[in-house]
Design a protein around this motif. Structure first.
Motif, mmCIF file in Angstrom:
data_model
loop_
_atom_site.group_PDB
_atom_site.id
_atom_site.type_symbol
_atom_site.label_atom_id
_atom_site.label_comp_id
_atom_site.label_asym_id
_atom_site.label_seq_id
_atom_site.Cartn_x
_atom_site.Cartn_y
_atom_site.Cartn_z
ATOM 1 N N VAL A 160 -12.729 -33.447 -12.073
ATOM 2 C CA VAL A 160 -11.927 -33.014 -13.214
ATOM 3 C C VAL A 160 -11.652 -31.510 -13.106
ATOM 4 C CG1 VAL A 160 -11.957 -32.707 -15.730
ATOM 5 C CG2 VAL A 160 -12.672 -34.871 -14.726
ATOM 6 N N GLY A 161 -12.645 -30.753 -12.654
ATOM 7 C CA GLY A 161 -12.460 -29.309 -12.443
ATOM 8 C C GLY A 161 -11.370 -29.026 -11.422
ATOM 9 N N GLN A 162 -11.328 -29.828 -10.349
ATOM 10 C CA GLN A 162 -10.265 -29.668 -9.353
ATOM 11 C C GLN A 162 -8.899 -29.883 -9.979
ATOM 12 O OE1 GLN A 162 -10.435 -31.863 -5.687
ATOM 13 N NE2 GLN A 162 -12.664 -31.832 -5.725
ATOM 14 N N THR A 163 -8.780 -30.928 -10.773
ATOM 15 C CA THR A 163 -7.500 -31.262 -11.389
ATOM 16 C C THR A 163 -7.064 -30.171 -12.360
ATOM 17 O OG1 THR A 163 -8.026 -33.594 -11.184
ATOM 18 C CG2 THR A 163 -6.276 -33.014 -12.710
ATOM 19 N N VAL A 164 -7.965 -29.737 -13.204
ATOM 20 C CA VAL A 164 -7.637 -28.703 -14.191
ATOM 21 C C VAL A 164 -7.308 -27.389 -13.486
ATOM 22 C CG1 VAL A 164 -8.603 -27.297 -16.062
ATOM 23 C CG2 VAL A 164 -8.948 -29.771 -16.049
ATOM 24 N N TYR A 165 -8.105 -27.012 -12.499
ATOM 25 C CA TYR A 165 -7.871 -25.764 -11.767
ATOM 26 C C TYR A 165 -6.533 -25.807 -11.046
ATOM 27 C CZ TYR A 165 -8.837 -21.674 -8.915
ATOM 28 O OH TYR A 165 -8.774 -20.438 -8.324
ATOM 29 N N SER A 166 -6.240 -26.939 -10.429
ATOM 30 C CA SER A 166 -4.992 -27.090 -9.694
ATOM 31 C C SER A 166 -3.790 -26.978 -10.628
ATOM 32 C CB SER A 166 -4.974 -28.430 -8.970
ATOM 33 O OG SER A 166 -3.761 -28.638 -8.327
ATOM 34 N N ARG A 167 -3.857 -27.630 -11.773
ATOM 35 C CA ARG A 167 -2.723 -27.647 -12.694
ATOM 36 C C ARG A 167 -2.602 -26.369 -13.516
ATOM 37 N NH1 ARG A 167 1.092 -31.219 -11.342
ATOM 38 N NH2 ARG A 167 0.000 -32.783 -10.166
ATOM 39 N N CYS A 168 -3.720 -25.754 -13.890
ATOM 40 C CA CYS A 168 -3.669 -24.607 -14.804
ATOM 41 C C CYS A 168 -3.711 -23.253 -14.102
ATOM 42 C CB CYS A 168 -4.821 -24.687 -15.794
ATOM 43 S SG CYS A 168 -4.727 -26.125 -16.859
ATOM 44 N N VAL A 169 -4.268 -23.176 -12.899
ATOM 45 C CA VAL A 169 -4.395 -21.896 -12.204
ATOM 46 C C VAL A 169 -3.542 -21.855 -10.942
ATOM 47 C CG1 VAL A 169 -6.003 -20.338 -11.031
ATOM 48 C CG2 VAL A 169 -6.724 -21.519 -13.095
ATOM 49 N N LEU A 170 -3.728 -22.835 -10.074
ATOM 50 C CA LEU A 170 -3.089 -22.792 -8.760
ATOM 51 C C LEU A 170 -1.573 -22.974 -8.829
ATOM 52 C CD1 LEU A 170 -3.673 -22.506 -5.764
ATOM 53 C CD2 LEU A 170 -3.956 -24.965 -5.650
ATOM 54 N N MET A 171 -1.099 -23.979 -9.547
ATOM 55 C CA MET A 171 0.346 -24.233 -9.599
ATOM 56 C C MET A 171 1.122 -23.090 -10.265
ATOM 57 S SD MET A 171 0.623 -28.310 -10.118
ATOM 58 C CE MET A 171 2.377 -28.363 -9.856
ATOM 59 N N PRO A 172 0.671 -22.539 -11.405
ATOM 60 C CA PRO A 172 1.406 -21.394 -11.972
ATOM 61 C C PRO A 172 1.401 -20.178 -11.043
ATOM 62 C CG PRO A 172 -0.014 -22.359 -13.633
ATOM 63 C CD PRO A 172 -0.352 -23.011 -12.340
ATOM 64 N N ARG A 173 0.290 -19.961 -10.354
ATOM 65 C CA ARG A 173 0.227 -18.828 -9.429
ATOM 66 C C ARG A 173 1.171 -19.048 -8.249
ATOM 67 N NH1 ARG A 173 -5.351 -16.166 -8.462
ATOM 68 N NH2 ARG A 173 -5.001 -15.919 -10.668
ATOM 69 N N ALA A 174 1.228 -20.266 -7.743
ATOM 70 C CA ALA A 174 2.141 -20.567 -6.637
ATOM 71 C C ALA A 174 3.593 -20.377 -7.062
ATOM 72 C CB ALA A 174 1.913 -21.990 -6.140
ATOM 73 N N LEU A 175 3.933 -20.800 -8.280
ATOM 74 C CA LEU A 175 5.288 -20.594 -8.786
ATOM 75 C C LEU A 175 5.602 -19.114 -8.943
ATOM 76 C CD1 LEU A 175 5.566 -23.434 -11.458
ATOM 77 C CD2 LEU A 175 6.838 -23.232 -9.318
ATOM 78 N N ALA A 176 4.644 -18.329 -9.417
ATOM 79 C CA ALA A 176 4.851 -16.889 -9.584
ATOM 80 C C ALA A 176 5.065 -16.209 -8.236
ATOM 81 C CB ALA A 176 3.660 -16.270 -10.312
ATOM 82 N N VAL A 177 4.278 -16.582 -7.233
ATOM 83 C CA VAL A 177 4.431 -15.999 -5.898
ATOM 84 C C VAL A 177 5.778 -16.391 -5.310
ATOM 85 C CG1 VAL A 177 3.560 -16.086 -3.516
ATOM 86 C CG2 VAL A 177 1.975 -15.770 -5.411
ATOM 87 N N THR A 178 6.193 -17.632 -5.503
ATOM 88 C CA THR A 178 7.490 -18.091 -5.001
ATOM 89 C C THR A 178 8.628 -17.310 -5.651
ATOM 90 O OG1 THR A 178 6.582 -20.307 -4.685
ATOM 91 C CG2 THR A 178 8.969 -20.107 -4.708
ATOM 92 N N GLN A 179 8.560 -17.120 -6.941
ATOM 93 C CA GLN A 179 9.600 -16.362 -7.643
ATOM 94 C C GLN A 179 9.593 -14.904 -7.211
ATOM 95 O OE1 GLN A 179 8.747 -17.119 -11.739
ATOM 96 N NE2 GLN A 179 9.856 -19.061 -11.764
ATOM 97 N N GLN A 180 8.423 -14.332 -6.994
ATOM 98 C CA GLN A 180 8.306 -12.947 -6.554
ATOM 99 C C GLN A 180 8.916 -12.779 -5.167
ATOM 100 O OE1 GLN A 180 4.285 -11.578 -6.300
ATOM 101 N NE2 GLN A 180 4.871 -9.423 -6.229
ATOM 102 N N MET A 181 8.690 -13.756 -4.287
ATOM 103 C CA MET A 181 9.231 -13.689 -2.922
ATOM 104 C C MET A 181 10.752 -13.824 -2.926
ATOM 105 S SD MET A 181 6.910 -13.275 -0.703
ATOM 106 C CE MET A 181 5.402 -13.765 0.049
ATOM 107 N N GLN A 182 11.299 -14.585 -3.876
ATOM 108 C CA GLN A 182 12.747 -14.772 -3.934
ATOM 109 C C GLN A 182 13.465 -13.489 -4.346
ATOM 110 O OE1 GLN A 182 13.317 -18.043 -6.611
ATOM 111 N NE2 GLN A 182 13.025 -19.585 -5.029
ATOM 112 N N PHE A 183 12.818 -12.677 -5.167
ATOM 113 C CA PHE A 183 13.448 -11.441 -5.661
ATOM 114 C C PHE A 183 13.294 -10.276 -4.702
ATOM 115 C CE2 PHE A 183 12.759 -13.681 -9.786
ATOM 116 C CZ PHE A 183 14.086 -13.893 -10.053
ATOM 117 N N LYS A 184 12.499 -10.403 -3.659
ATOM 118 C CA LYS A 184 12.324 -9.289 -2.708
ATOM 119 C C LYS A 184 13.417 -9.211 -1.727
ATOM 120 C CE LYS A 184 7.455 -8.471 -2.993
ATOM 121 N NZ LYS A 184 6.231 -8.290 -2.324
#
Length: 184
Positions: A160-184
């Protein structure tokens, strides 16, 4: 304790051993997700040091993922052998669930729940009491119910910790990094 025993695909694994290995496997999965988060954090910076540390973290995560896959297949096959079932039942579970999950990604919680149900079923289902085609009976005297429940709950919490961590921490961070890379 002979750890080489846990990396083999034969003969049989009792419930306590399966729950114990499953809890370790789920804990390693959580560590792998944290490593993935660190890689994402380092990849946002384009300095040579950040890229090198990102590469090292990626290699560590790859090694950990290979270790987890081996442990999982070995323990699942040995547990199925204890119930006098072939390890091919793993493919009968993984292939349809993976195939369906690719088309229904918005129902991720359903596949997580299904995986947990299967894992808990294998944790608590008694094996065949007699010798079967996969070998003799494992030592049953070592199966202590409270310890089995502790490792099953621990594995469940890690999953359950894996699922929550993946959905609440990892995925938003991956989206933020992707958006940051697009604007560079």
């Amino acid at each position: 304790m002979d750890w080489k025993h846990y990396f083999r695909f034969a003969p049989r694994a009792n419930r306590l051993e399966f729950a114990c290995v499953g809890a370790v496997w789920q804990g390693l999965g959580l560590i792998s997700l944290v490593l993935q988060t660190l890689v994402l954090g380092n990849s946002a910076s384009l300095s040579a040091g950040a890229l090198f540390s990102s590469l090292l973290l990626s290699l560590a995560q790859l090694a950990l993922s290979i270790l987890m896959a081996w442990l999982a297949f070995a323990s699942f096959s040995r547990r199925l052998h204890d119930m006098n079932l072939s390890a091919w039942w793993i493919a009968g579970y993984i292939i349809p669930v993976t195939g369906v999950s690719l088309f229904f990604q918005e129902k991720w919680w359903l596949f997580t729940l299904l995986g947990l149900i299967v894992w808990l079923f294998l944790c608590f289902k008694k094996g065949s009491p007699d010798e079967n085609r996969f070998g003799s009976v494992t030592v049953r005297g070592q199966e202590k119910k409270p310890l089995l429940i502790v490792f099953a709950v621990l594995g469940l919490l890690f999953a359950v910790g894996q699922t929550v961590y993946s959905r609440c921490v990892l995925m938003p961070r991956a989206l933020a990094v992707t958006q940051q890379m697009q604007f560079k």
